[in-house]
Enzyme design. Structure first.
Site, mmCIF file in Angstrom:
data_model
loop_
_atom_site.group_PDB
_atom_site.id
_atom_site.type_symbol
_atom_site.label_atom_id
_atom_site.label_comp_id
_atom_site.label_asym_id
_atom_site.label_seq_id
_atom_site.Cartn_x
_atom_site.Cartn_y
_atom_site.Cartn_z
ATOM 1 N N LYS A 194 0.642 -1.224 -0.163
ATOM 2 C CA LYS A 194 0.251 0.241 -0.119
ATOM 3 C C LYS A 194 1.059 1.054 0.018
ATOM 4 C CE LYS A 194 -1.210 2.519 3.222
ATOM 5 N NZ LYS A 194 -1.515 3.662 1.979
ATOM 6 N N SER A 247 6.251 7.068 9.712
ATOM 7 C CA SER A 247 6.878 8.344 11.071
ATOM 8 C C SER A 247 6.724 7.046 12.234
ATOM 9 C CB SER A 247 5.630 8.875 11.219
ATOM 10 O OG SER A 247 4.944 8.274 10.849
ATOM 11 N N THR A 250 2.878 6.773 13.647
ATOM 12 C CA THR A 250 2.438 5.516 12.365
ATOM 13 C C THR A 250 2.767 4.325 12.782
ATOM 14 O OG1 THR A 250 1.894 7.540 10.799
ATOM 15 C CG2 THR A 250 1.444 4.826 10.481
ATOM 16 N N CYS A 303 15.349 10.672 5.443
ATOM 17 C CA CYS A 303 15.115 10.064 6.628
ATOM 18 C C CYS A 303 15.737 9.934 6.812
ATOM 19 C CB CYS A 303 14.382 8.145 7.411
ATOM 20 S SG CYS A 303 14.828 7.440 5.669
ATOM 21 N N GLU A 399 11.637 15.359 15.146
ATOM 22 C CA GLU A 399 12.167 15.635 13.552
ATOM 23 C C GLU A 399 11.239 16.241 12.933
ATOM 24 O OE1 GLU A 399 10.036 11.815 11.557
ATOM 25 O OE2 GLU A 399 12.185 12.005 10.317
HETATM 26 O O1 TXE Z 1 4.402 9.679 6.679
HETATM 27 P P1 TXE Z 1 3.169 8.006 7.880
HETATM 28 P P2 TXE Z 1 4.844 9.579 5.590
HETATM 29 C C1 TXE Z 1 9.156 8.631 7.808
HETATM 30 C C2 TXE Z 1 9.997 10.245 7.808
HETATM 31 C C3 TXE Z 1 8.293 10.679 7.588
HETATM 32 C C4 TXE Z 1 7.353 10.278 7.360
HETATM 33 C C5 TXE Z 1 6.624 10.810 6.069
HETATM 34 O O2 TXE Z 1 10.474 10.048 9.055
HETATM 35 O O3 TXE Z 1 8.411 11.168 9.108
HETATM 36 O O4 TXE Z 1 7.931 8.986 7.169
HETATM 37 O O5 TXE Z 1 6.156 10.136 5.394
HETATM 38 C C6 TXE Z 1 0.261 4.237 5.934
HETATM 39 N N1 TXE Z 1 -2.030 2.000 9.386
HETATM 40 N N2 TXE Z 1 10.169 8.485 6.774
HETATM 41 O O6 TXE Z 1 3.406 11.372 6.431
HETATM 42 O O7 TXE Z 1 2.486 9.121 8.008
HETATM 43 C C7 TXE Z 1 -0.264 5.778 5.437
HETATM 44 O O8 TXE Z 1 -0.689 5.678 4.870
HETATM 45 C C8 TXE Z 1 -1.567 0.951 8.552
HETATM 46 C C9 TXE Z 1 11.249 7.169 7.785
HETATM 47 O O9 TXE Z 1 4.068 9.288 4.618
HETATM 48 O O10 TXE Z 1 3.600 7.053 9.155
HETATM 49 C C10 TXE Z 1 1.381 5.986 4.375
HETATM 50 O O11 TXE Z 1 1.515 4.922 3.693
HETATM 51 N N3 TXE Z 1 -0.562 2.253 7.674
HETATM 52 C C11 TXE Z 1 11.464 6.284 6.304
HETATM 53 C C12 TXE Z 1 2.045 4.637 5.118
HETATM 54 O O12 TXE Z 1 1.640 4.185 6.673
HETATM 55 C C13 TXE Z 1 -1.040 3.746 7.640
HETATM 56 C C14 TXE Z 1 12.237 6.408 5.237
HETATM 57 C C15 TXE Z 1 2.888 6.245 6.009
HETATM 58 O O13 TXE Z 1 2.704 7.318 6.564
HETATM 59 C C16 TXE Z 1 -1.570 3.868 9.341
HETATM 60 C C17 TXE Z 1 11.273 7.601 5.184
HETATM 61 C C18 TXE Z 1 -1.915 3.365 9.816
HETATM 62 N N4 TXE Z 1 -2.750 3.456 11.709
HETATM 63 C C19 TXE Z 1 10.454 8.590 5.040
HETATM 64 N N5 TXE Z 1 -1.965 5.391 9.119
HETATM 65 C C20 TXE Z 1 13.403 4.896 6.954
HETATM 66 N N6 TXE Z 1 13.436 5.204 7.900
HETATM 67 O O14 TXE Z 1 13.975 4.450 5.774
HETATM 68 C C21 TXE Z 1 -0.641 6.036 7.978
HETATM 69 N N7 TXE Z 1 -0.621 4.556 6.905
#
Ligand code: TXE
Length: 495
Positions: A194, A247, A250, A303, A399
């Site tokens: 997804k 994040s 999440t 990240c 962050e």
């Molecule tokens: O993350 P989100 P985002 C981290 C980076 C930043 C974030 C940005 O640090 O904080 O990612 O990406 C799905 N149950 N990294 O805003 O909101 C949502 O639909 C299941 C670290 O997208 O956490 C999306 O597909 N799924 C990384 C995904 O989770 C859920 C590298 C991420 O969303 C959900 C890149 C739920 N309850 C970015 N809620 C690394 N360390 O490698 C949301 N989602």
């Protein structure tokens, strides 16, 4: 300004209809709720995507389960490797189209989409394809006493865990998706992935190319939608493993949901607050040359990028002057503009979050340069340097995932180690010095899953990646990924 023109097939793809890719074909449910995809460079709606219903999610997992126990499960390791290499070839052959889809949905510069996201996705796929024939167990000789002349032997088997749910963020949707797809499929697993609702496009095309590569229908499925879709995937009883990147908040919710869903295996690649340290012996220009792209590429939305910069006090002024000189006057532009030096933030939500950070920094009078929105319909802001107001400055703690670097001086190595480790996160860190002995003495003391020396943010498929402390659970890449996509079965035999 030289803006790349979208390929006709990209325009055709964006026109839709768009939804999910399940069991070898596009699936767009007419009654489904659709969400909009916005181009961050101009805030224009570029596509509408139907959100997967619970029924479609069920069909996707069923297709993955059928392929795991059917065609993909029956595919030899060698044939798995061949299929993944064919997929790599097809992604390479369609890389311009895929790069454009990434740039118009994530705001990533077309250069970054082409030369990092697409190029590296092919490299990673070929690397993982090579592992398909090398996932083995071991034999061992038990020391059980022989009572009546019997003997014992034992061995282990690495068995694919089964259906994997992959959940990815918006910053490198295609590449991070490929990491999960390649890891799962090379081990013999199947996957339902997804993407983030902000970047739902490119992985649909990857799923279509997988069918062309001869990967059986149902092996790789893409279901689009918001968090609800991710949650329903995790809850599905036939999902054996969740691979999440996103994040910290999440990630914690995903981890809890996975534990509640019959202890589903889970790996979490989460955020960080990565420190970089410039030691007293650095060459200022060379160090700044390395820190700038590591920090500000993709507008800081990486990240592993540095968000904290600790500088030996003797070099503080020179480093601040050099950074300001390089950052002031960068030309911001559309992600498709090949001459732009800086692009937009990925979406409106994130843009507003970063503007909030700017207001705080301005009120605290800690701005060295930047910290303003830029004109234009898209989500453009200035690359920003801040001077920390002490070791507990919130810009050294939380962050922000944007183009903001917060600087604090230090005086000695003991203070530096304390500062670098003073964080709930532990994803990456870097040391910049020509004193190899000092670097080797500091490396074991820094709490980070990856420690770079005279470099930062670079990843390689041969080198494991993942976070300590609050930055995640598990490791991707190298041989480390095998642990997370296979179950280790022990066999003991009396004869
Ligand atoms: O993350 P989100 P985002 C981290 C980076 C930043 C974030 C940005 O640090 O904080 O990612 O990406 C799905 N149950 N990294 O805003 O909101 C949502 O639909 C299941 C670290 O997208 O956490 C999306 O597909 N799924 C990384 C995904 O989770 C859920 C590298 C991420 O969303 C959900 C890149 C739920 N309850 C970015 N809620 C690394 N360390 O490698 C949301 N989602």
């Amino acid at each position: 300004m030289s803006e790349v023109q979208l390929l006709p097939r990209v325009r055709e793809f964006l026109a839709g209809p768009l939804g999910s890719f399940v069991d070898g074909q596009y699936q767009v449910e007419p009654e489904a709720q659709a969400f909009e995809v916005v181009n961050p460079s101009d805030a224009e709606v570029i596509a509408r995507v139907a959100e997967a219903s619970e029924a479609l999610i069920q069909r996707a997992v069923a297709a993955a389960h059928a392929s795991f126990h059917g065609s993909w499960g029956a595919t030899s390791p060698y044939a798995r490797g061949v299929a993944l290499n064919r997929l790599a070839d097809l992604i390479e052959a369609n890389s311009e189209e895929l790069a454009q889809l990434e740039s118009v949905s994530s705001g990533k510069s077309i250069h970054l989409s082409r030369h990092l996201e697409l190029a590296q996705s092919v490299v990673f796929l070929r690397y993982f394809a090579g592992w398909a024939t090398k996932i083995n167990g071991e034999t061992m000789t038990p020391s059980l006493p022989s009572m009546h002349g019997e003997q014992y032997t034992a061995f282990t088997r690495r068995e694919a865990v089964g259906v994997v749910a992959g959940i990815t963020p918006w910053n490198f949707s295609l590449m991070i998706g490929v990491w999960k797809i390649a890891s799962a499929l090379t081990c013999g697993c199947t996957i339902v992935i997804k993407p983030s609702e902000f970047t739902p496009l490119s992985l649909l095309r990857v799923a279509e190319l997988a069918v062309q590569a001869g990967i059986p229908a149902g092996t790789l499925n893409v279901v689009n939608g918001r968090g609800r879709v991710g949650q329903q995937l995790i809850d599905h009883p036939q999902v054996r493993k969740v691979s999440f990147t996103g994040s910290v908040p999440t990630g914690v919710a995903v981890g809890k949901a996975a534990m509640n869903a019959n202890l589903t295996r889970v790996t979490l690649e989460l955020g960080g607050k990565n420190p970089a340290a410039l030691l007293a012996d650095i060459d200022v220009e060379a160090a700044v040359e390395g820190i700038l792209p590591a920090t500000f590429t993709h507008q800081g939305q990486i990240c592993a990028a540095p968000e904290r910069l600790y500088v030996h006090r003797s070099k503080l002024q020179a480093v601040c002057d050099a950074l300001k000189a390089r950052l002031t006057g960068l030309r911001a532009g559309n992600a498709l503009d090949e001459s732009a030096q800086f692009g937009p933030l990925a979406n409106k939500t994130h843009y507003e979050k970063i503007l909030g950070c700017f207001s705080t920094a301005q009120a605290r009078q800690q701005v060295l340069c930047g910290a303003r929105a830029l004109p234009g319909p898209g989500y453009f802001v200035e690359p920003t340097l801040l001077l920390a107001q002490g070791a507990d400055d919130p810009f050294l703690k939380d962050e922000h995932f944007g183009p903001i670097l917060c600087i604090l001086p230090f005086d000695d190595d003991e203070e530096l180690v304390r500062l670098m480790n003073d964080s709930p996160f532990g994803l990456g860190a870097s040391l910049w010095t020509n004193d190899l002995s000092k670097a080797l003495r500091l490396i074991p003391r820094i709490e980070a899953g990856t420690l770079w020396v005279n470099m930062h943010t670079f990843l390689d498929p041969a080198v494991p990646f993942g976070g300590m402390k609050g930055s995640g659970v598990g490791r991707e890449f190298g041989s480390a990924f095998i642990e997370d996509y296979t179950e280790l079965k022990s066999v003991m035999i009396r004869f």
